[in-house]
Write a protein that holds these residues in place. Structure first.
Motif, PDB file in Angstrom:
ATOM      1  N   ARG A  12       0.913  -1.251  -0.034  1.00 56.00           N
ATOM      2  CA  ARG A  12       0.155   0.016  -0.055  1.00 56.00           C
ATOM      3  C   ARG A  12       0.856   1.344  -0.004  1.00 56.00           C
ATOM      4  NH1 ARG A  12      -4.163   2.177   4.417  1.00 56.00           N
ATOM      5  NH2 ARG A  12      -5.114   3.598   3.105  1.00 56.00           N
ATOM      6  N   PHE A  13       1.884   1.231   0.910  1.00 49.63           N
ATOM      7  CA  PHE A  13       2.793   2.510   0.851  1.00 49.63           C
ATOM      8  C   PHE A  13       3.391   2.755  -0.569  1.00 49.63           C
ATOM      9  CE2 PHE A  13       7.220   3.809   1.236  1.00 49.63           C
ATOM     10  CZ  PHE A  13       7.017   5.051   1.804  1.00 49.63           C
ATOM     11  N   LEU A  14       3.871   1.642  -1.111  1.00 51.31           N
ATOM     12  CA  LEU A  14       4.549   1.951  -2.379  1.00 51.31           C
ATOM     13  C   LEU A  14       3.445   2.164  -3.569  1.00 51.31           C
ATOM     14  CD1 LEU A  14       6.879  -1.380  -2.663  1.00 51.31           C
ATOM     15  CD2 LEU A  14       7.513   1.205  -2.277  1.00 51.31           C
ATOM     16  N   SER A  15       2.399   1.780  -3.424  1.00 49.62           N
ATOM     17  CA  SER A  15       1.428   2.223  -4.415  1.00 49.62           C
ATOM     18  C   SER A  15       0.885   3.916  -4.288  1.00 49.62           C
ATOM     19  CB  SER A  15      -0.051   1.329  -4.026  1.00 49.62           C
ATOM     20  OG  SER A  15      -0.889   1.854  -4.916  1.00 49.62           O
ATOM     21  N   LEU A  16       0.900   4.345  -2.963  1.00 46.95           N
ATOM     22  CA  LEU A  16       0.711   5.580  -2.620  1.00 46.95           C
ATOM     23  C   LEU A  16       1.914   6.407  -2.955  1.00 46.95           C
ATOM     24  CD1 LEU A  16      -1.044   5.362   0.646  1.00 46.95           C
ATOM     25  CD2 LEU A  16      -2.210   6.006  -1.246  1.00 46.95           C
ATOM     26  N   PHE A  17       3.052   5.702  -2.971  1.00 45.13           N
ATOM     27  CA  PHE A  17       4.299   6.583  -3.074  1.00 45.13           C
ATOM     28  C   PHE A  17       4.232   6.915  -4.666  1.00 45.13           C
ATOM     29  CE2 PHE A  17       8.925   6.161  -4.759  1.00 45.13           C
ATOM     30  CZ  PHE A  17       9.144   7.357  -4.319  1.00 45.13           C
ATOM     31  N   GLU A  18       4.166   5.662  -5.426  1.00 46.81           N
ATOM     32  CA  GLU A  18       4.063   5.833  -6.989  1.00 46.81           C
ATOM     33  C   GLU A  18       3.102   6.763  -7.688  1.00 46.81           C
ATOM     34  OE1 GLU A  18       3.703   1.982  -8.740  1.00 46.81           O
ATOM     35  OE2 GLU A  18       5.594   1.229  -7.826  1.00 46.81           O
ATOM     36  N   ASP A  19       1.922   6.936  -6.719  1.00 49.03           N
ATOM     37  CA  ASP A  19       0.824   7.662  -7.307  1.00 49.03           C
ATOM     38  C   ASP A  19       1.133   9.327  -6.803  1.00 49.03           C
ATOM     39  OD1 ASP A  19      -0.859   5.777  -8.285  1.00 49.03           O
ATOM     40  OD2 ASP A  19      -2.018   5.565  -6.418  1.00 49.03           O
ATOM     41  N   SER A  20       2.105   9.535  -5.842  1.00 52.57           N
ATOM     42  CA  SER A  20       2.339  10.925  -5.393  1.00 52.57           C
ATOM     43  C   SER A  20       3.059  11.686  -6.582  1.00 52.57           C
ATOM     44  CB  SER A  20       2.980  10.890  -3.961  1.00 52.57           C
ATOM     45  OG  SER A  20       4.260  10.472  -4.173  1.00 52.57           O
ATOM     46  N   GLY A  21       4.045  11.020  -7.034  1.00 49.13           N
ATOM     47  CA  GLY A  21       4.905  11.707  -8.206  1.00 49.13           C
ATOM     48  C   GLY A  21       6.009  12.270  -7.694  1.00 49.13           C
ATOM     49  N   LEU A  22       6.107  12.088  -6.336  1.00 51.09           N
ATOM     50  CA  LEU A  22       7.577  12.554  -5.687  1.00 51.09           C
ATOM     51  C   LEU A  22       8.745  11.416  -6.178  1.00 51.09           C
ATOM     52  CD1 LEU A  22       5.967  13.540  -2.309  1.00 51.09           C
ATOM     53  CD2 LEU A  22       7.090  14.913  -4.175  1.00 51.09           C
ATOM     54  N   ASP A  23       9.848  12.305  -6.036  1.00 46.60           N
ATOM     55  CA  ASP A  23      10.972  11.400  -6.481  1.00 46.60           C
ATOM     56  C   ASP A  23      11.730  10.458  -5.510  1.00 46.60           C
ATOM     57  OD1 ASP A  23      11.853  13.632  -5.340  1.00 46.60           O
ATOM     58  OD2 ASP A  23      13.390  14.082  -6.671  1.00 46.60           O
ATOM     59  N   THR A  24      11.542  10.861  -4.389  1.00 44.89           N
ATOM     60  CA  THR A  24      12.218   9.823  -3.170  1.00 44.89           C
ATOM     61  C   THR A  24      11.262   9.708  -2.175  1.00 44.89           C
ATOM     62  OG1 THR A  24      12.682  11.840  -1.731  1.00 44.89           O
ATOM     63  CG2 THR A  24      14.278  11.002  -3.554  1.00 44.89           C
ATOM     64  N   LYS A  25      11.420   8.523  -1.389  1.00 44.38           N
ATOM     65  CA  LYS A  25      10.379   8.008  -0.319  1.00 44.38           C
ATOM     66  C   LYS A  25      10.558   8.953   0.733  1.00 44.38           C
ATOM     67  CE  LYS A  25      10.573   3.285  -2.199  1.00 44.38           C
ATOM     68  NZ  LYS A  25      11.429   2.013  -1.803  1.00 44.38           N
ATOM     69  N   ALA A  26      11.646   9.513   0.864  1.00 42.88           N
ATOM     70  CA  ALA A  26      11.755  10.201   2.180  1.00 42.88           C
ATOM     71  C   ALA A  26      11.134  11.498   2.055  1.00 42.88           C
ATOM     72  CB  ALA A  26      13.535  10.601   2.615  1.00 42.88           C
ATOM     73  N   LYS A  27      11.066  12.139   0.905  1.00 38.32           N
ATOM     74  CA  LYS A  27      10.191  13.368   0.760  1.00 38.32           C
ATOM     75  C   LYS A  27       8.525  12.780   0.875  1.00 38.32           C
ATOM     76  CE  LYS A  27      13.295  15.762  -2.461  1.00 38.32           C
ATOM     77  NZ  LYS A  27      13.607  16.295  -3.646  1.00 38.32           N
ATOM     78  N   PHE A  28       8.249  11.805   0.483  1.00 35.85           N
ATOM     79  CA  PHE A  28       6.879  11.504   0.680  1.00 35.85           C
ATOM     80  C   PHE A  28       6.400  11.229   1.877  1.00 35.85           C
ATOM     81  CE2 PHE A  28       4.082   7.843   0.789  1.00 35.85           C
ATOM     82  CZ  PHE A  28       3.039   8.351   0.185  1.00 35.85           C
ATOM     83  N   ILE A  29       7.478  10.672   2.830  1.00 35.59           N
ATOM     84  CA  ILE A  29       7.191  10.422   4.358  1.00 35.59           C
ATOM     85  C   ILE A  29       6.882  11.637   4.803  1.00 35.59           C
ATOM     86  CG2 ILE A  29       7.821   9.418   6.209  1.00 35.59           C
ATOM     87  CD1 ILE A  29       9.073   7.018   4.382  1.00 35.59           C
ATOM     88  N   VAL A  30       7.937  12.559   4.459  1.00 36.33           N
ATOM     89  CA  VAL A  30       8.122  13.943   5.228  1.00 36.33           C
ATOM     90  C   VAL A  30       6.656  14.647   4.901  1.00 36.33           C
ATOM     91  CG1 VAL A  30       9.204  16.039   5.468  1.00 36.33           C
ATOM     92  CG2 VAL A  30      10.453  14.198   5.598  1.00 36.33           C
ATOM     93  N   ALA A  31       6.300  14.628   3.635  1.00 36.13           N
ATOM     94  CA  ALA A  31       5.011  15.399   3.139  1.00 36.13           C
ATOM     95  C   ALA A  31       3.857  14.888   4.009  1.00 36.13           C
ATOM     96  CB  ALA A  31       4.909  14.939   1.730  1.00 36.13           C
ATOM     97  N   LEU A  32       3.906  13.277   4.238  1.00 37.40           N
ATOM     98  CA  LEU A  32       2.756  13.114   4.771  1.00 37.40           C
ATOM     99  C   LEU A  32       2.618  13.158   6.340  1.00 37.40           C
ATOM    100  CD1 LEU A  32       2.386   9.310   3.496  1.00 37.40           C
ATOM    101  CD2 LEU A  32       0.792  10.946   3.035  1.00 37.40           C
ATOM    102  N   LEU A  33       3.875  13.355   6.962  1.00 32.41           N
ATOM    103  CA  LEU A  33       3.806  13.458   8.206  1.00 32.41           C
ATOM    104  C   LEU A  33       3.513  15.020   8.721  1.00 32.41           C
ATOM    105  CD1 LEU A  33       7.344  11.668   9.408  1.00 32.41           C
ATOM    106  CD2 LEU A  33       5.006  11.252  10.001  1.00 32.41           C
ATOM    107  N   PHE A  34       4.036  15.864   8.034  1.00 31.15           N
ATOM    108  CA  PHE A  34       3.611  17.480   8.084  1.00 31.15           C
ATOM    109  C   PHE A  34       2.466  17.722   7.338  1.00 31.15           C
ATOM    110  CE2 PHE A  34       8.333  16.826   8.968  1.00 31.15           C
ATOM    111  CZ  PHE A  34       8.005  17.182  10.454  1.00 31.15           C
ATOM    112  N   GLU A  35       1.568  16.716   6.787  1.00 30.96           N
ATOM    113  CA  GLU A  35       0.353  17.359   6.067  1.00 30.96           C
ATOM    114  C   GLU A  35       0.442  18.320   5.092  1.00 30.96           C
ATOM    115  OE1 GLU A  35      -2.452  18.375   8.903  1.00 30.96           O
ATOM    116  OE2 GLU A  35      -2.156  16.682  10.346  1.00 30.96           O
ATOM    117  N   ARG A  36       1.425  18.000   4.343  1.00 28.95           N
ATOM    118  CA  ARG A  36       1.816  18.962   3.078  1.00 28.95           C
ATOM    119  C   ARG A  36       0.645  18.121   1.931  1.00 28.95           C
ATOM    120  NH1 ARG A  36       8.092  18.902   2.926  1.00 28.95           N
ATOM    121  NH2 ARG A  36       8.466  20.129   4.827  1.00 28.95           N
TER     122      ARG A  36
END
Length: 142
Positions: A31-55
């Motif tokens: 599920r995480f990888l699916s959401l990451f691919e759909d987000s269009g972000l280039d790194t998983k770290a940026k994706f996680i930070v965006a989720l944590l800080f509600e960007r």
């Protein structure tokens, strides 16, 4: 005094020094990888930070079939515009080169072809509306 340049990158002003580790089950990872691919972000770290800080993360899904349909429909309407230009040129040439009888005869033939083209255009519009209502609008509900 001469400054010696050591080379390399310039140091970051605000280094990310803190590291966190977490573990996921196979289902959570999928599920995480699916959401990451759909987000269009280039790194998983940026994706996680965006989720944590509600960007806000935008997820874009492109339907290749619908995209191809729209492309071909656009090309078809471009051909209709070209036919309209040719139609005007033909009528102008008929009026300038031929007599009244020949002009009326050829314009009558052209009119029949134009009516067939208009019927075809109506069929295309009906099919387009049907495609939109059955396929595109139902996809949005999913």
């Amino acid at each position: 005094m001469v400054q010696i340049h050591k080379g390399g990158r310039n140091p970051k002003l605000n280094k990310a020094l803190h590291r966190y580790v977490f573990r996921l089950t196979d289902q959570e990872n999928a599920r995480f990888l699916s959401l990451f691919e759909d987000s269009g972000l280039d790194t998983k770290a940026k994706f996680i930070v965006a989720l944590l800080f509600e960007r806000q993360i935008k997820s874009i899904k492109i339907d290749a079939g619908a995209m191809e349909y729209c492309t071909k429909l656009s090309r078809l309407f471009a051909q209709f515009r070209a036919i309209g230009v040719n139609y005007n040129q033909i009528v102008k040439i008929l009026h300038t080169t031929f007599g009244d009888k020949k002009t009326v005869f050829y314009i009558g033939k052209l009119e029949k072809q134009t009516l067939e083209l208009a019927d075809l255009c109506k069929d295309i519009l009906i099919l387009s509306k049907q495609f939109e209502s059955e396929y595109l609008l139902n996809k949005e509900k999913l």
